[in-house]
Design an enzyme around this catalytic site. Sequence first.
Site, PDB file in Angstrom:
ATOM      1  N   ASP A  90       0.830  -1.218   0.000  1.00 13.72           N
ATOM      2  CA  ASP A  90       0.000   0.000   0.000  1.00 13.72           C
ATOM      3  C   ASP A  90       0.856   1.256   0.000  1.00 13.72           C
ATOM      4  O   ASP A  90       1.850   1.345   0.748  1.00 13.72           O
ATOM      5  CB  ASP A  90      -0.853   0.027   1.281  1.00 13.72           C
ATOM      6  CG  ASP A  90      -2.305  -0.311   1.025  1.00 13.72           C
ATOM      7  OD1 ASP A  90      -2.733  -0.299  -0.147  1.00 13.72           O
ATOM      8  OD2 ASP A  90      -3.010  -0.595   2.006  1.00 13.72           O
ATOM      9  N   GLU A 185     -14.238  -2.085  -1.714  1.00 15.54           N
ATOM     10  CA  GLU A 185     -14.471  -2.237  -0.269  1.00 15.54           C
ATOM     11  C   GLU A 185     -15.835  -1.670   0.142  1.00 15.54           C
ATOM     12  O   GLU A 185     -16.193  -0.544  -0.226  1.00 15.54           O
ATOM     13  CB  GLU A 185     -13.357  -1.519   0.506  1.00 15.54           C
ATOM     14  CG  GLU A 185     -13.541  -1.618   2.013  1.00 15.54           C
ATOM     15  CD  GLU A 185     -12.310  -1.279   2.835  1.00 15.54           C
ATOM     16  OE1 GLU A 185     -11.219  -1.077   2.257  1.00 15.54           O
ATOM     17  OE2 GLU A 185     -12.436  -1.227   4.073  1.00 15.54           O
TER      18      GLU A 185
HETATM   19  O1  KIV Z   1      -4.933  -1.661   4.229  1.00 14.86           O
HETATM   20  C1  KIV Z   1      -5.545  -2.709   3.973  1.00 14.86           C
HETATM   21  O2  KIV Z   1      -5.381  -3.744   4.636  1.00 14.86           O
HETATM   22  C2  KIV Z   1      -6.483  -2.692   2.870  1.00 14.86           C
HETATM   23  C3  KIV Z   1      -7.433  -3.846   2.767  1.00 14.86           C
HETATM   24  C4  KIV Z   1      -8.486  -3.711   3.785  1.00 14.86           C
HETATM   25  C5  KIV Z   1      -7.979  -3.985   1.403  1.00 14.86           C
HETATM   26  O3  KIV Z   1      -6.504  -1.778   2.106  1.00 14.86           O
END
Ligand code: KIV
Length: 268
Positions: A90, A185
Amino acid sequence: MSAVTLPKQITVPEFRAAKGRGAKLAVVTAYDYTSARLTDEAGVDAILVGDSVGMVVQGHPTSLPVTLDEMIYHTRCVIRGTKRALVVADLPFLTYQVSTKQAVRNAGRLLKEAGAHAVKLEGGVRMRNAIRACVEAGIPVMGHIGLTPQAVHQLGGFKVQRDAEQLLADAAAVQDAGAFSMVVESVPSDLGAQITASVSVPTIGIGAGAACDGQVLVFHDMMGLFPDFKPKFAKRYADLGGAVRGAVEAYCREVRAGTFPAAEHTFK
Ligand code: KIV
């Protein structure tokens, strides 16, 4: 002597092609070597090093405080524990929203310094330029639409998203910008199905119904390790929280009673 056969790493094109084969994709988050190794050996298709680390590991109420350096650290740990799964990291809040240059530079750090195979960033129409810039730089991007937790304050909380027109536009924008997949989501299941039918890349649902091309769960939610927040979609596959508490209580009792360590734990 026979050669050791190593498991083959799942590539971005293979992950994307799963949609054409009708194969459902299983994705789990992980933030450290041990959980990455366990989930990889259990056969997940991708591991998401999510910025949910801010909540389930760091104890913040949202993912907003997570830094890029922290994501790089956690992604490195996960990469060391992974042989087969695709590893997606991310981009945390404010590391890609400022400009496309910022997005490419920071997404590139997750690949170059941490070893991620792809990055994930939140936002549909409003993030299409950032996605396109990363893809043009050779960085595979997973999109994230619906409830985007980095926008929690703008959305007024962690709420189900129901604006079908906006969500379909977001899905199209993410796909057209070149993303190889997208997380969807917290949307009603019929809308999850509509979004999935409208794009040619896999949708990975979390609270978006069974019609999505795959599912993702947060490791701590599915293992019963995170007591603070239990969303409806977070199925508990184990009660590791209860198991850990029970084990530590037994340890405390035995230490206090003098029954641990026993002879078999003691050097002669
Ligand atoms: O940060 C995370 O774990 C996510 C998931 C919930 C998709 O973005």
